[in-house]
Motif scaffolding. Structure first.
Motif, short mmCIF file in Angstrom:
data_model
loop_
_atom_site.label_atom_id
_atom_site.label_comp_id
_atom_site.label_asym_id
_atom_site.label_seq_id
_atom_site.Cartn_x
_atom_site.Cartn_y
_atom_site.Cartn_z
N PHE A 121 -13.57 -1.91 -0.49
CA PHE A 121 -12.28 -1.22 -0.32
C PHE A 121 -11.12 -2.21 -0.28
O PHE A 121 -9.99 -1.81 -0.02
CB PHE A 121 -12.30 -0.37 0.95
N GLY A 122 -11.40 -3.48 -0.50
CA GLY A 122 -10.37 -4.51 -0.47
C GLY A 122 -10.09 -5.11 -1.83
O GLY A 122 -10.70 -4.73 -2.84
N THR A 123 -9.17 -6.07 -1.85
CA THR A 123 -8.81 -6.75 -3.10
C THR A 123 -9.74 -7.92 -3.40
O THR A 123 -9.73 -8.45 -4.51
CB THR A 123 -7.37 -7.28 -3.03
N GLY A 124 -10.51 -8.36 -2.39
CA GLY A 124 -11.39 -9.50 -2.57
C GLY A 124 -10.78 -10.81 -2.13
O GLY A 124 -11.48 -11.81 -2.03
N ARG A 125 -9.48 -10.81 -1.83
CA ARG A 125 -8.82 -12.05 -1.38
C ARG A 125 -9.19 -12.37 0.07
O ARG A 125 -9.32 -13.53 0.44
CB ARG A 125 -7.31 -11.94 -1.53
N ARG A 126 -9.32 -11.34 0.88
CA ARG A 126 -9.70 -11.48 2.28
C ARG A 126 -10.70 -10.38 2.64
O ARG A 126 -10.84 -9.41 1.89
CB ARG A 126 -8.48 -11.37 3.22
N ALA A 127 -11.35 -10.50 3.76
CA ALA A 127 -12.29 -9.48 4.21
C ALA A 127 -11.52 -8.37 4.93
O ALA A 127 -11.55 -8.24 6.15
CB ALA A 127 -13.35 -10.09 5.13
N GLU A 128 -10.80 -7.56 4.14
CA GLU A 128 -9.94 -6.52 4.69
C GLU A 128 -9.94 -5.32 3.75
O GLU A 128 -10.25 -5.46 2.56
CB GLU A 128 -8.49 -7.03 4.81
N VAL A 129 -9.55 -4.16 4.26
CA VAL A 129 -9.40 -2.98 3.41
C VAL A 129 -7.99 -2.97 2.81
O VAL A 129 -7.24 -1.99 2.93
CB VAL A 129 -9.70 -1.66 4.17
N ASP A 130 -7.62 -4.06 2.14
CA ASP A 130 -6.26 -4.22 1.63
C ASP A 130 -6.10 -3.77 0.18
O ASP A 130 -5.06 -4.00 -0.43
CB ASP A 130 -5.79 -5.67 1.79
N GLY A 131 -7.13 -3.10 -0.38
CA GLY A 131 -7.02 -2.62 -1.75
C GLY A 131 -6.41 -1.23 -1.84
O GLY A 131 -6.28 -0.67 -2.93
N ILE A 132 -6.02 -0.68 -0.71
CA ILE A 132 -5.48 0.68 -0.64
C ILE A 132 -3.96 0.65 -0.75
O ILE A 132 -3.31 -0.23 -0.20
CB ILE A 132 -5.92 1.33 0.69
N TYR A 133 -3.41 1.62 -1.47
CA TYR A 133 -1.95 1.72 -1.57
C TYR A 133 -1.58 3.18 -1.79
O TYR A 133 -2.45 4.03 -2.06
CB TYR A 133 -1.41 0.85 -2.70
N PHE A 134 -0.29 3.49 -1.66
CA PHE A 134 0.15 4.83 -2.01
C PHE A 134 1.43 4.75 -2.82
O PHE A 134 2.15 3.74 -2.80
CB PHE A 134 0.31 5.73 -0.77
N ALA A 149 2.57 -12.19 9.96
CA ALA A 149 3.24 -13.45 9.63
C ALA A 149 2.32 -14.44 8.91
O ALA A 149 2.77 -15.25 8.10
CB ALA A 149 3.79 -14.09 10.91
N ASP A 150 1.01 -14.37 9.19
CA ASP A 150 0.08 -15.31 8.55
C ASP A 150 -0.47 -14.79 7.23
O ASP A 150 -1.34 -15.40 6.62
CB ASP A 150 -1.08 -15.66 9.50
N GLY A 151 0.06 -13.64 6.77
CA GLY A 151 -0.34 -13.11 5.47
C GLY A 151 -1.52 -12.17 5.51
O GLY A 151 -1.89 -11.60 4.48
N SER A 152 -2.11 -11.96 6.68
CA SER A 152 -3.25 -11.05 6.76
C SER A 152 -2.78 -9.61 6.79
O SER A 152 -1.68 -9.30 7.25
CB SER A 152 -4.11 -11.36 7.99
N CYS A 153 -3.63 -8.73 6.29
CA CYS A 153 -3.31 -7.31 6.22
C CYS A 153 -3.34 -6.68 7.62
O CYS A 153 -4.21 -7.00 8.43
CB CYS A 153 -4.34 -6.63 5.31
N VAL A 154 -2.39 -5.80 7.89
CA VAL A 154 -2.41 -5.05 9.14
C VAL A 154 -3.32 -3.84 8.91
O VAL A 154 -2.88 -2.71 8.65
CB VAL A 154 -1.00 -4.62 9.57
N CYS A 155 -4.61 -4.13 8.93
CA CYS A 155 -5.61 -3.11 8.59
C CYS A 155 -6.96 -3.54 9.15
O CYS A 155 -7.10 -4.63 9.69
CB CYS A 155 -5.69 -2.93 7.07
N SER A 156 -7.95 -2.68 8.97
CA SER A 156 -9.29 -2.97 9.48
C SER A 156 -9.92 -4.12 8.71
O SER A 156 -9.75 -4.26 7.50
CB SER A 156 -10.18 -1.74 9.35
N SER A 157 -10.68 -4.92 9.44
CA SER A 157 -11.45 -6.01 8.83
C SER A 157 -12.73 -5.45 8.24
O SER A 157 -13.28 -4.46 8.72
CB SER A 157 -11.78 -7.07 9.88
N THR A 158 -13.23 -6.11 7.18
CA THR A 158 -14.51 -5.72 6.58
C THR A 158 -15.54 -6.83 6.74
O THR A 158 -16.59 -6.79 6.10
CB THR A 158 -14.33 -5.41 5.08
#
Length: 202
Positions: A121-134, A149-158
Motif C-alpha cells: 500500500f506504499g510507494t516503496g520508498r519507506r515502510a509506510e502506507v504512503d501510496g494513497i492519495y485523493f 519535518a524529517d520527510g516521513s509520512c504521517v501515516c501507519s507504518s508497514t
C-alpha cells in the motif's frame, strides 16, 4: 702528558632516548571505534515516529470496521481485489476533516489463502502506507499524505507487517484539508483502485 679521553656515547644515547619519548607525548591517539555487540538494537529512520503519526492498529481476527472495544464503525465504501484464489476487502471507515487536516482510516480484511504484505500500500520508498492519495476534482488537485519535518509520512507504518489469511488490520493516513465547499473526493488506494465521490465528514 696524555689527557684521558672522555666517552660521551652513553650520555648521548640517554639524551636521544629522552627526546624520543618526549616527542611521543604530544601525538594524538587514534579515535576509539565502538563496535556494536551482537544482538544490539540498531536505530533506523523507520524506527522514528511522531506523535501525529498513527500506528497500524487492529489485532488479528478483528472484523472490518470495528473500533476500540469492538464498537462497530460505519463503513463508507468498500472495494475488493483478488489474491491467491480469494479476495481482499478494503473498507473505508473514516474520511473526516477537522481544522487543517483530513484523516483516512481503512480496514483491510484478507479472505484469501496468502498473506498480504502491507508494504504494497506504499510507494516503496519507506515502510509506510504512503501510496494513497485523493483527487479534488473541483479544483483539479491531487492530495498526497502529509509529511513530518524529517520527510516521513504521517501515516501507519508497514514495517514487517502483513495481513494474514482471516485477519483484518486498520491503517490511517493524514492529509492536508480540502477547501471549504468541497464535500467529496476520489480516493485512490493501491491494489483496491478508486473510491469515486467519497463523502467527506466535517
Amino acid at each position: 702528558m696524555t689527557t684521558p679521553r672522555t666517552h660521551h656515547t652513553p650520555l648521548i644515547l640517554v639524551v636521544l632516548a629522552t627526546l624520543a619519548l618526549a616527542g611521543c607525548v604530544g601525538l594524538p591517539r587514534p579515535p576509539a571505534v565502538r563496535t556494536p555487540s551482537p544482538g544490539s538494537p540498531v536505530m533506523t529512520a523507520a524506527s522514528a515516529t511522531t506523535a501525529a503519526a498513527p500506528a497500524a492498529g487492529s489485532a488479528a481476527g478483528s472484523g472490518a470496521g470495528s473500533g476500540g472495544g469492538g464498537t462497530p464503525l460505519p463503513v463508507l465504501a468498500t472495494r475488493s481485489f483478488a489474491l491467491s484464489g480469494g479476495e481482499v476487502e478494503v473498507a473505508i471507515t473514516t474520511f473526516a476533516q477537522e481544522g487543517e487536516t483530513l484523516t483516512l482510516d481503512f480496514t483491510v480484511t484478507n479472505d484469501s489463502a496468502e498473506p498480504l504484505e502491507a508494504v504494497r500500500f506504499g510507494t516503496g520508498r519507506r515502510a509506510e502506507v504512503d501510496g494513497i492519495y485523493f483527487v479534488d476534482a473541483a479544483h483539479g488537485r491531487r492530495h498526497l499524505p502529509a509529511r513530518s519535518a524529517d520527510g516521513s509520512c504521517v501515516c501507519s507504518s508497514t514495517m514487517g507487517l502483513a495481513v494474514h489469511p482471516g485477519q483484518s488490520l486498520t491503517f490511517s493516513v493524514v492529509f492536508g484539508a480540502l477547501p471549504e465547499g468541497v464535500t467529496s473526493a476520489t480516493l485512490v488506494i493501491p491494489l483496491a483502485g478508486s473510491f469515486v465521490d467519497l463523502p467527506v465528514t466535517r
